[in-house]
Design a protein around this motif. Structure first.
Motif, PDB file in Angstrom:
ATOM      1  N   ASN A   1       0.795  -1.234   0.000  1.00 19.41           N
ATOM      2  CA  ASN A   1       0.000   0.000   0.000  1.00 19.41           C
ATOM      3  C   ASN A   1       0.827   1.284   0.000  1.00 19.41           C
ATOM      4  OD1 ASN A   1       0.997   0.025   2.596  1.00 19.41           O
ATOM      5  ND2 ASN A   1      -0.984   0.349   3.590  1.00 19.41           N
ATOM      6  N   ALA A   2       2.054   1.244  -0.529  1.00 17.43           N
ATOM      7  CA  ALA A   2       2.907   2.438  -0.529  1.00 17.43           C
ATOM      8  C   ALA A   2       2.545   3.347  -1.705  1.00 17.43           C
ATOM      9  CB  ALA A   2       4.380   2.036  -0.585  1.00 17.43           C
ATOM     10  N   VAL A   3       1.338   3.868  -1.679  1.00 14.19           N
ATOM     11  CA  VAL A   3       0.826   4.640  -2.818  1.00 14.19           C
ATOM     12  C   VAL A   3       1.627   5.917  -3.050  1.00 14.19           C
ATOM     13  CG1 VAL A   3      -1.495   3.704  -2.578  1.00 14.19           C
ATOM     14  CG2 VAL A   3      -0.894   5.795  -1.369  1.00 14.19           C
ATOM     15  N   GLU A   4       2.242   6.446  -1.999  1.00 13.06           N
ATOM     16  CA  GLU A   4       2.991   7.687  -2.150  1.00 13.06           C
ATOM     17  C   GLU A   4       4.205   7.522  -3.066  1.00 13.06           C
ATOM     18  OE1 GLU A   4       4.863   5.372   1.119  1.00 13.06           O
ATOM     19  OE2 GLU A   4       2.797   5.877   0.569  1.00 13.06           O
ATOM     20  N   LYS A   5       4.666   6.293  -3.245  1.00 14.07           N
ATOM     21  CA  LYS A   5       5.850   6.044  -4.072  1.00 14.07           C
ATOM     22  C   LYS A   5       5.551   6.096  -5.563  1.00 14.07           C
ATOM     23  CE  LYS A   5       8.697   5.373  -0.669  1.00 14.07           C
ATOM     24  NZ  LYS A   5       9.828   6.297  -0.432  1.00 14.07           N
ATOM     25  N   VAL A   6       4.288   5.996  -5.936  1.00 17.17           N
ATOM     26  CA  VAL A   6       3.935   5.965  -7.360  1.00 17.17           C
ATOM     27  C   VAL A   6       2.913   7.036  -7.723  1.00 17.17           C
ATOM     28  CG1 VAL A   6       4.466   3.509  -7.574  1.00 17.17           C
ATOM     29  CG2 VAL A   6       2.141   4.221  -6.989  1.00 17.17           C
ATOM     30  N   SER A   7       2.638   7.959  -6.803  1.00 11.73           N
ATOM     31  CA  SER A   7       1.585   8.947  -7.013  1.00 11.73           C
ATOM     32  C   SER A   7       2.135  10.288  -7.457  1.00 11.73           C
ATOM     33  CB  SER A   7       0.771   9.133  -5.729  1.00 11.73           C
ATOM     34  OG  SER A   7       0.083   7.958  -5.391  1.00 11.73           O
ATOM     35  N   GLY A   8       1.412  10.919  -8.353  1.00 12.00           N
ATOM     36  CA  GLY A   8       1.669  12.286  -8.751  1.00 12.00           C
ATOM     37  C   GLY A   8       0.519  13.174  -8.319  1.00 12.00           C
ATOM     38  N   LYS A   9       0.509  14.383  -8.824  1.00 12.90           N
ATOM     39  CA  LYS A   9      -0.491  15.376  -8.412  1.00 12.90           C
ATOM     40  C   LYS A   9      -1.906  14.917  -8.742  1.00 12.90           C
ATOM     41  CE  LYS A   9      -1.628  20.295  -8.857  1.00 12.90           C
ATOM     42  NZ  LYS A   9      -1.240  21.589  -9.498  1.00 12.90           N
TER      43      LYS A   9
END
Length: 233
Positions: free
Chosen positions: A56-64
């Motif tokens: 669940n490390a969504v911050e590693k693949v998320s953009g704006k």
């Protein structure tokens, strides 16, 4: 257009279709072991099958503008992707030990695939019917924390998959107590096994193999933010 499938280690996959990127179950790299990298992609959409730290490390693949969907069941659309989420137990005790996961069926470019997440016991007939027939099955192969590898292959067969891509198994350096891929391959006597030297697979309906095929993807090259697609099967 072919569908591109990239394996970013463990249970993390990127599906590219229609100029958009969908990532399932991103990890942060370090949660797997020392020296591992997070997925090197910025996703348009992210699906999380369950809220365990290595999924669940969504911050590693998320953009704006990244859209994140967590444990969503039922049918919905994300750009060019038609998605169906089906709730399944994470253990053989109907979720009493580790809770539940959501298996995601994804349709794009005329193909269907399913990510079985950390399914913890044999897939039942009614669950297979809820997911529906698929062309490609991404199945856990590491035994520990998930169903037995033999049961994983049986699940792929029940879903009609012609291509299986193993995931969630031990590799050198991974600190999670998983079994290596050989454990699954012991039970794959009825399957053709193809090993690629890339973490990327191109798929089209016209080029799906006629026989049941296990495709073993290579780990991504360290530091390679973009990898060329491997030869189509």
């Amino acid at each position: 257009m072919p569908l591109k499938l990239r394996w970013w280690l463990h249970a993390c996959f990127e599906i590219e279709a229609g100029g958009k990127r969908l990532v399932i179950d991103p990890h942060d790299g370090g949660s797997l072991g020392v020296g591992f990298e997070a997925p090197m992609v910025v996703a348009d959409y992210v699906l999380v099958t369950h809220e365990h730290y290595d999924h669940n490390a969504v911050e590693k693949v998320s953009g704006k503008h990244t859209v994140v969907v967590r444990e969503e069941t039922g049918d919905f659309e994300l750009g060019p992707f038609r998605v169906r989420g089906v709730r399944l137990p994470h253990d053989e005790f109907e979720g009493r030990l580790r809770g539940f996961v959501v298996a995601y069926r994804v349709e794009a470019e005329g193909l269907s695939l399913v990510h079985l997440s950390d399914l913890g016991r044999a897939l039942r007939e009614e669950e297979a019917e809820a997911i529906g027939k698929v062309d490609v099955a991404l199945i856990p192969a590491g035994d520990v924390y998930t169903l037995h590898p033999r049961q994983a292959l049986e699940a792929a067969e029940a879903l009609g998959a012609r291509v299986v891509v193993p995931m969630h198994y031990w590799l050198p350096g991974i600190q999670l107590p998983l079994e290596p891929l050989d454990e699954l391959l012991r039970y794959a006597k009825k399957w053709r096994v193809v090993r690629l030297d890339s973490n990327t697979l191109e798929l089209s309906r016209e080029e799906l193999p006629s026989e049941k095929t296990i495709v073993v993807l290579a780990p991504p090259r360290k530091g390679a933010a973009t990898l060329e697609a491997s030869q189509a099967m």
